[in-house]
Design a protein around this motif. Sequence first.
Motif, PDB file in Angstrom:
ATOM      1  N   VAL A 103      41.405  23.819   3.567  1.00 22.68           N
ATOM      2  CA  VAL A 103      40.668  23.156   4.650  1.00 22.68           C
ATOM      3  C   VAL A 103      40.580  21.671   4.342  1.00 22.68           C
ATOM      4  O   VAL A 103      40.802  21.247   3.210  1.00 22.68           O
ATOM      5  CB  VAL A 103      39.251  23.750   4.845  1.00 22.68           C
ATOM      6  CG1 VAL A 103      39.315  25.218   5.257  1.00 22.68           C
ATOM      7  CG2 VAL A 103      38.394  23.572   3.612  1.00 22.68           C
ATOM      8  N   THR A 104      40.222  20.883   5.344  1.00 18.91           N
ATOM      9  CA  THR A 104      40.042  19.444   5.186  1.00 18.91           C
ATOM     10  C   THR A 104      38.573  19.108   5.399  1.00 18.91           C
ATOM     11  O   THR A 104      37.960  19.565   6.375  1.00 18.91           O
ATOM     12  CB  THR A 104      40.893  18.674   6.202  1.00 18.91           C
ATOM     13  OG1 THR A 104      42.260  19.047   6.026  1.00 18.91           O
ATOM     14  CG2 THR A 104      40.756  17.175   6.026  1.00 18.91           C
ATOM     15  N   VAL A 105      38.018  18.306   4.506  1.00 15.11           N
ATOM     16  CA  VAL A 105      36.620  17.886   4.623  1.00 15.11           C
ATOM     17  C   VAL A 105      36.510  16.834   5.726  1.00 15.11           C
ATOM     18  O   VAL A 105      37.204  15.828   5.700  1.00 15.11           O
ATOM     19  CB  VAL A 105      36.094  17.315   3.285  1.00 15.11           C
ATOM     20  CG1 VAL A 105      34.683  16.762   3.441  1.00 15.11           C
ATOM     21  CG2 VAL A 105      36.151  18.372   2.188  1.00 15.11           C
ATOM     22  N   LEU A 106      35.623  17.097   6.682  1.00 15.76           N
ATOM     23  CA  LEU A 106      35.372  16.158   7.772  1.00 15.76           C
ATOM     24  C   LEU A 106      34.126  15.321   7.515  1.00 15.76           C
ATOM     25  O   LEU A 106      34.069  14.159   7.904  1.00 15.76           O
ATOM     26  CB  LEU A 106      35.226  16.908   9.098  1.00 15.76           C
ATOM     27  CG  LEU A 106      36.434  17.738   9.545  1.00 15.76           C
ATOM     28  CD1 LEU A 106      36.087  18.534  10.797  1.00 15.76           C
ATOM     29  CD2 LEU A 106      37.640  16.843   9.768  1.00 15.76           C
ATOM     30  N   ALA A 107      33.111  15.929   6.881  1.00 19.22           N
ATOM     31  CA  ALA A 107      31.853  15.219   6.620  1.00 19.22           C
ATOM     32  C   ALA A 107      31.027  16.000   5.611  1.00 19.22           C
ATOM     33  O   ALA A 107      31.181  17.213   5.477  1.00 19.22           O
ATOM     34  CB  ALA A 107      31.053  15.057   7.903  1.00 19.22           C
ATOM     35  N   GLN A 115      39.330  23.915  13.992  1.00 20.30           N
ATOM     36  CA  GLN A 115      37.921  24.016  14.407  1.00 20.30           C
ATOM     37  C   GLN A 115      37.062  23.361  13.347  1.00 20.30           C
ATOM     38  O   GLN A 115      37.292  23.556  12.155  1.00 20.30           O
ATOM     39  CB  GLN A 115      37.474  25.471  14.517  1.00 20.30           C
ATOM     40  CG  GLN A 115      37.946  26.208  15.721  1.00 20.30           C
ATOM     41  CD  GLN A 115      37.291  27.592  15.759  1.00 20.30           C
ATOM     42  OE1 GLN A 115      36.863  28.134  14.763  1.00 20.30           O
ATOM     43  NE2 GLN A 115      37.230  28.149  16.950  1.00 20.30           N
ATOM     44  N   ALA A 116      36.079  22.603  13.766  1.00 21.69           N
ATOM     45  CA  ALA A 116      35.103  22.049  12.826  1.00 21.69           C
ATOM     46  C   ALA A 116      34.091  23.151  12.521  1.00 21.69           C
ATOM     47  O   ALA A 116      33.484  23.712  13.436  1.00 21.69           O
ATOM     48  CB  ALA A 116      34.411  20.835  13.427  1.00 21.69           C
ATOM     49  N   ARG A 117      33.955  23.488  11.233  1.00 18.30           N
ATOM     50  CA  ARG A 117      33.045  24.563  10.833  1.00 18.30           C
ATOM     51  C   ARG A 117      32.122  24.064   9.731  1.00 18.30           C
ATOM     52  O   ARG A 117      32.555  23.388   8.791  1.00 18.30           O
ATOM     53  CB  ARG A 117      33.840  25.763  10.284  1.00 18.30           C
ATOM     54  CG  ARG A 117      34.806  26.405  11.272  1.00 18.30           C
ATOM     55  CD  ARG A 117      34.120  27.062  12.462  1.00 18.30           C
ATOM     56  NE  ARG A 117      33.241  28.127  12.098  1.00 18.30           N
ATOM     57  CZ  ARG A 117      33.597  29.410  12.019  1.00 18.30           C
ATOM     58  NH1 ARG A 117      34.830  29.769  12.279  1.00 18.30           N
ATOM     59  NH2 ARG A 117      32.711  30.307  11.686  1.00 18.30           N
ATOM     60  N   ALA A 118      30.847  24.420   9.826  1.00 22.04           N
ATOM     61  CA  ALA A 118      29.885  24.092   8.782  1.00 22.04           C
ATOM     62  C   ALA A 118      30.058  25.089   7.641  1.00 22.04           C
ATOM     63  O   ALA A 118      30.178  26.294   7.859  1.00 22.04           O
ATOM     64  CB  ALA A 118      28.466  24.168   9.330  1.00 22.04           C
ATOM     65  N   VAL A 119      30.087  24.555   6.424  1.00 17.63           N
ATOM     66  CA  VAL A 119      30.218  25.391   5.226  1.00 17.63           C
ATOM     67  C   VAL A 119      29.056  25.078   4.298  1.00 17.63           C
ATOM     68  O   VAL A 119      28.830  23.920   3.930  1.00 17.63           O
ATOM     69  CB  VAL A 119      31.551  25.122   4.487  1.00 17.63           C
ATOM     70  CG1 VAL A 119      31.624  25.922   3.192  1.00 17.63           C
ATOM     71  CG2 VAL A 119      32.732  25.437   5.382  1.00 17.63           C
ATOM     72  N   GLU A 156      25.872  21.283   2.189  1.00 18.58           N
ATOM     73  CA  GLU A 156      26.615  21.647   3.396  1.00 18.58           C
ATOM     74  C   GLU A 156      27.622  20.577   3.771  1.00 18.58           C
ATOM     75  O   GLU A 156      27.316  19.387   3.744  1.00 18.58           O
ATOM     76  CB  GLU A 156      25.641  21.846   4.561  1.00 18.58           C
ATOM     77  CG  GLU A 156      26.328  22.259   5.847  1.00 18.58           C
ATOM     78  CD  GLU A 156      25.359  22.363   7.014  1.00 18.58           C
ATOM     79  OE1 GLU A 156      24.534  23.290   7.009  1.00 18.58           O
ATOM     80  OE2 GLU A 156      25.432  21.497   7.890  1.00 18.58           O
ATOM     81  N   VAL A 157      28.831  21.040   4.102  1.00 21.92           N
ATOM     82  CA  VAL A 157      29.886  20.137   4.549  1.00 21.92           C
ATOM     83  C   VAL A 157      30.469  20.659   5.856  1.00 21.92           C
ATOM     84  O   VAL A 157      30.329  21.843   6.188  1.00 21.92           O
ATOM     85  CB  VAL A 157      31.007  19.971   3.492  1.00 21.92           C
ATOM     86  CG1 VAL A 157      30.466  19.389   2.210  1.00 21.92           C
ATOM     87  CG2 VAL A 157      31.708  21.275   3.230  1.00 21.92           C
ATOM     88  N   LEU A 158      31.113  19.787   6.568  1.00 22.10           N
ATOM     89  CA  LEU A 158      31.834  20.139   7.780  1.00 22.10           C
ATOM     90  C   LEU A 158      33.311  20.081   7.432  1.00 22.10           C
ATOM     91  O   LEU A 158      33.780  19.085   6.853  1.00 22.10           O
ATOM     92  CB  LEU A 158      31.498  19.141   8.892  1.00 22.10           C
ATOM     93  CG  LEU A 158      31.982  19.484  10.290  1.00 22.10           C
ATOM     94  CD1 LEU A 158      31.302  20.745  10.808  1.00 22.10           C
ATOM     95  CD2 LEU A 158      31.704  18.316  11.232  1.00 22.10           C
ATOM     96  N   VAL A 159      34.041  21.151   7.734  1.00 27.30           N
ATOM     97  CA  VAL A 159      35.466  21.199   7.413  1.00 27.30           C
ATOM     98  C   VAL A 159      36.273  21.524   8.657  1.00 27.30           C
ATOM     99  O   VAL A 159      35.756  22.083   9.625  1.00 27.30           O
ATOM    100  CB  VAL A 159      35.776  22.245   6.304  1.00 27.30           C
ATOM    101  CG1 VAL A 159      35.019  21.937   5.030  1.00 27.30           C
ATOM    102  CG2 VAL A 159      35.517  23.664   6.779  1.00 27.30           C
TER     103      VAL A 159
END
Length: 183
Positions: A42-46, A60-64, A52-55
């Motif tokens: 996955v790629t880290v978006l934020a 799809q942007a998913r919270a992890v 918690e990160v957004l990937v």
Amino acid sequence: MPRFRFDAFAARLIPRLLLSAAILGASLTPEAKAEPHPRQSVTVLAVNNGQEVLVDLGDQARAVRLACVQAPLAQQQPWARLASEQLQRELPVNSEVILELRARDVYGRLVARLLIEDNDVAQPLLRQGAVFAYDGYLGRCDDLPYVDLEAQAKNASRGIWRVKGGLERPWDLIEASGGMLTP
């Protein structure tokens, strides 16, 4: 360390968790589904906070939520900010990481370990005392060295372990708030 207690709240969540598991299964590749702890790039978006990160997962942007750790709550400053900054250093935006799925939580987030070149990004957070080791309701953390890493940070008085008398555990604050606070 607290364990999941079955109560009325849990009884309401079980159907949601089963539905979430079905939805989650549909979003993973067939190769990822075959592993005991499925892995996918996955790629880290934020970085949203210290746990918690957004990937980007399959466009799809998913919270992890990082598995088996708990960052200080937003109300626990400066510790929450420091945990977030530490995670941002470990996971720069646009970095490629491996997501090792552990579960899905009641907030709809994927619960996973994130790895960069087989290095678990949560381990430095624990070593520096930025987060707590926490298995919560997951109970799936026995294969990880998190409790030992937390003990090392505590013995060395690093990060959250510098607080005289100890920083109140986030899960205790959440429970005391009647669920008004969220992780």
